[in-house]
Enzyme design. Structure first.
Site, PDB file in Angstrom:
ATOM      1  N   ARG A  61       0.829  -1.211   0.000  1.00  0.00           N
ATOM      2  CA  ARG A  61       0.000   0.000   0.000  1.00  0.00           C
ATOM      3  C   ARG A  61       0.854   1.247   0.000  1.00  0.00           C
ATOM      4  NH1 ARG A  61      -4.162  -2.838   4.124  1.00  0.00           N
ATOM      5  NH2 ARG A  61      -5.353  -3.802   2.433  1.00  0.00           N
ATOM      6  N   PHE A 115      -7.300  -0.658  -6.233  1.00  0.00           N
ATOM      7  CA  PHE A 115      -6.442  -1.839  -6.016  1.00  0.00           C
ATOM      8  C   PHE A 115      -5.609  -1.761  -4.730  1.00  0.00           C
ATOM      9  CE2 PHE A 115      -3.161  -0.327  -9.484  1.00  0.00           C
ATOM     10  CZ  PHE A 115      -2.744   0.690  -8.657  1.00  0.00           C
ATOM     11  N   GLU A 116      -5.059  -2.908  -4.378  1.00  0.00           N
ATOM     12  CA  GLU A 116      -4.322  -3.096  -3.114  1.00  0.00           C
ATOM     13  C   GLU A 116      -5.169  -2.682  -1.914  1.00  0.00           C
ATOM     14  OE1 GLU A 116       0.012  -3.367  -4.975  1.00  0.00           O
ATOM     15  OE2 GLU A 116      -0.329  -3.183  -2.848  1.00  0.00           O
ATOM     16  N   GLY A 117      -6.433  -3.075  -1.961  1.00  0.00           N
ATOM     17  CA  GLY A 117      -7.387  -2.716  -0.908  1.00  0.00           C
ATOM     18  C   GLY A 117      -8.135  -1.468  -1.317  1.00  0.00           C
TER      19      GLY A 117
END
Lengths: 261, 391
Positions: B245, B364-366
């Site tokens: 993140r 993306f990535e959470g």
């Protein structure tokens, strides 16, 4: 093979370059860097050194900031650097620069170097004459503007491309060779190279260290002098030809007027 | 307009210089054409790899750069300012190495890391599935583990960057039917039999970052390719994402930075009503807000990075950085289109591309909703139940 590469620290060609009060290149108000044309010479030296054994020494003549040019070459992989730094050198022309370089190359190589590599020209002066002058000073054969290079049997062989023909040139070593931007694709420094460069030796020599008399160099001794300069005029808006069915004729007239057809 | 940076060492300062040089000479001339034609810049990754920029936050003994996140992320930001797809690719590659470096055994690190960090390899990170995005515990792609520890993988992963282009696939797979506790991590080599790839997704942006499905059809992997313990996959994936993140936050910051610079320089040149539009306070203040939001994004990711580098917990701060930086990128790039007006809406200027690229960073990535979930859980755990107690 021990190779000496002569490099120049130049004002960034992408910046607004100008002259100082004494009509020499302004080096203080513009970011400087290793002349991009010299990167090809450094790359060629590194390739030769990697292919066999030997050391690459980078030599520059220039002001304080020129240490950056050496640093960049060391980051790329050269083994050691020499910086000739002396206030008296300011304003030197090509003959004087070649004199200083010749003494520096001899001292750096401990006598005669096996190969001296240089770029096609500097990106600021773009005269391309220093390699030839240096060869003369060193009493070595010169092959300039090579776009390929090979070392074998004590000889350097290479190709020089021109508009009309390609020549294959050959000289016995030691020799002074300048290379073009067609000869290779210079590497970028690697992060490891950046860290390693900090531990590599760089020597700083004055004119006295080289046995060169300050009276032989500098602005006062230069054979040529910039009397005045005029900034390049700003680019003017081009002529717009409106096509009213006769666009072709107008275009031809425009080109004829400019003596292009 | 180079961003002013405070760097911990002169090596790091030189590294930023190198990154800028490569960005100027290798990335900037290629980005427009590659994004317009959706051509993945594999050769650019080769250049970055040889320069050592693909392995910065990993140990030197295995070929890494040994750099703190504080430095690595600023490199990612500089790359993103020139080419977002490339920066995202660098961040994803780092993410694929993380499980091996952090959870691999000594022998796995010795065998796998030199290639992963050598500069020629590119990794893919296989976590999401069609029906398991934010809810990763519901994943179904299965690794059936035999008695000798070897496994056979079947199923499909979705939204995978570098699918079909990567040299290995760091894969999170179901090994037991125990929800989040039944997931394990494997490194699958690209040449494993039974591995195939879907056609590239037709995305809104980041066209230089090809994304596709990864199909596993009875793909065999040896026992030594399982990273960490059986069932540890979920916590490995979450730990990797904390670090990942930060990469996305840094990339989003670089994207926002480019949008600010584009908008500001355009506003100084564009003349309406007899003066540059930047001379109108209403527009100058918009530019000021864009600049301030970009600076705030940078500050949050650097704070989280420094916590991580100091070995302190940083999950909440990583989620904050991802939320702040990607929301900033979305806002700033949208405003950049506004500043450029009609020109901003055309493909003749990169503003509209920046805006399309920014959108996915909120996803993306959470997703940023998941980031808020992470932040709120940490916050509510940190504050006590007492009246106003902050302990």
């Amino acid at each position: 093979m021990n190779i000496v590469v002569c490099v120049k620290y130049v004002p960034d060609a992408q910046a607004d370059r100008t002259f100082s009060q004494d009509n020499t290149t302004d080096r203080t108000n513009v970011d400087g860097l290793l002349s991009e044309l010299d990167e090809y010479a450094v790359e060629e030296a590194l390739k030769l050194a990697e292919a066999g054994e030997g050391e690459v020494t980078v030599v520059t003549v220039g002001p304080d900031g020129a240490a950056e040019a050496i640093k960049k070459a060391l980051q790329m992989g050269a083994d050691k650097g020499v910086h000739v730094l002396d206030d008296a050198i300011h304003g030197s022309d090509a003959p004087a620069t070649s004199l200083v370089l010749a003494e520096a190359v001899k001292k750096a190589a401990g006598g005669s170097p096996e190969l001296v590599l240089m770029g096609l020209a500097s990106t600021d002066g773009t005269m391309s004459v220093v390699p030839a002058m240096l060869a003369e000073r060193l009493g070595l054969p010169q092959i300039t503007q090579l776009s390929s290079l090979e070392i074998a049997d004590g000889k350097v062989t290479g190709r020089r491309d021109s508009d009309a023909a390609s020549d294959t040139l050959e000289a016995p070593l030691p020799a002074v060779v300048s290379v073009t931007d067609q000869i290779n694709e210079p590497r970028y420094p690697s992060f490891k190279g950046i860290m390693a460069a900090k531990k590599k030796p760089v020597e700083t020599w004055s004119l006295a260290d080289l046995g060169v008399d300050a009276g032989q160099v500098g602005l006062e001794s230069a054979w040529t002098k910039v009397e005045s300069f005029t900034a390049r005029p700003p680019r003017e808006q081009g002529e717009i030809v409106t096509d009213e069915g006769d666009g072709g004729t107008k275009l031809a007239e425009f080109l004829a007027k400019a003596k292009l057809i | 307009m180079p961003v002013e940076r405070v760097l911990p060492t002169t090596d790091a300062a030189d590294l930023i210089e190198l990154t800028r040089e490569i960005a100027r000479r290798e990335l900037a001339p290629r980005v427009e054409q590659a994004e317009a034609s959706a051509t993945p810049p594999r050769e650019v990754f080769g250049t970055l790899g040889r320069a050592g920029l693909l392995s910065l936050p990993y140990p030197e003994e295995y070929g890494g750069g040994g750099q703190p996140y504080e430095v690595y992320l600023q490199v990612v930001e500089e790359l993103a300012a020139a080419w977002m797809s490339v920066a995202v690719g660098v961040s994803v590659h780092s993410l694929t190495v993380f499980p091996v470096d952090k959870f691999g055994s000594d022998s796995q690190r010795k065998v796998l890391l030199p290639d992963m960090l050598g500069g020629e390899f590119l990794g893919a990170y296989c976590l999401s599935e069609r029906e398991a995005g934010s809810d990763i515990a519901s994943m179904r792609t299965r690794a059936t583990v035999a008695d000798d520890g070897s496994a056979t993988i079947s199923g499909t992963k979705s939204w995978i960057s570098h699918a079909g282009k990567a040299d290995y696939y760091t894969s999170f797979l179901r090994t037991d039917d125990t929800g989040g506790k039944g997931i394990s991590c494997f490194v699958v080599p690209a040449d494993a039999p039974g591995l195939s790839f879907g056609s590239p997704e037709r995305k809104m942006g980041l066209d230089g970052d090809p994304v596709a499905e990864v199909h596993y059809e009875k793909v065999p992997v040896s026992a030594d390719r399982m990273i960490g313990e059986r069932g540890q996959g979920m916590s490995i994936a979450l730990a990797a994402l904390d670090a990942g993140r930060l990469g996305i936050a840094a990339a989003a910051t670089g994207l926002a930075q480019s949008a600010v610079e584009l908008a500001a320089s355009y506003a100084k040149e564009r003349v309406q009503f007899g003066r540059a539009i930047a001379d109108n306070q209403g527009l100058a203040f918009l530019l000021a807000d864009m600049d301030a939001q970009t600076a705030a994004a940078r500050a949050t990711y650097l704070h989280a990075a420094r916590l991580k580098d100091a070995g302190r917990p940083f999950s909440k701060e990583a989620a904050i950085a991802k939320l702040i930086a990607t929301d900033a990128a979305m806002k700033v790039t949208t405003d950049a289109v506004q500043v450029l007006g009609g020109a901003g809406y055309t493909k003749d200027f990169p503003a509209e591309r920046f805006m399309r690229e920014a959108k996915v960073t909120q996803i993306f990535e959470g997703t940023n909703q998941i980031q808020r979930l992470v932040i709120s859980r940490h916050l509510l755990r940190q504050v006590g139940n007492g009246k106003g107690s902050n302990a």
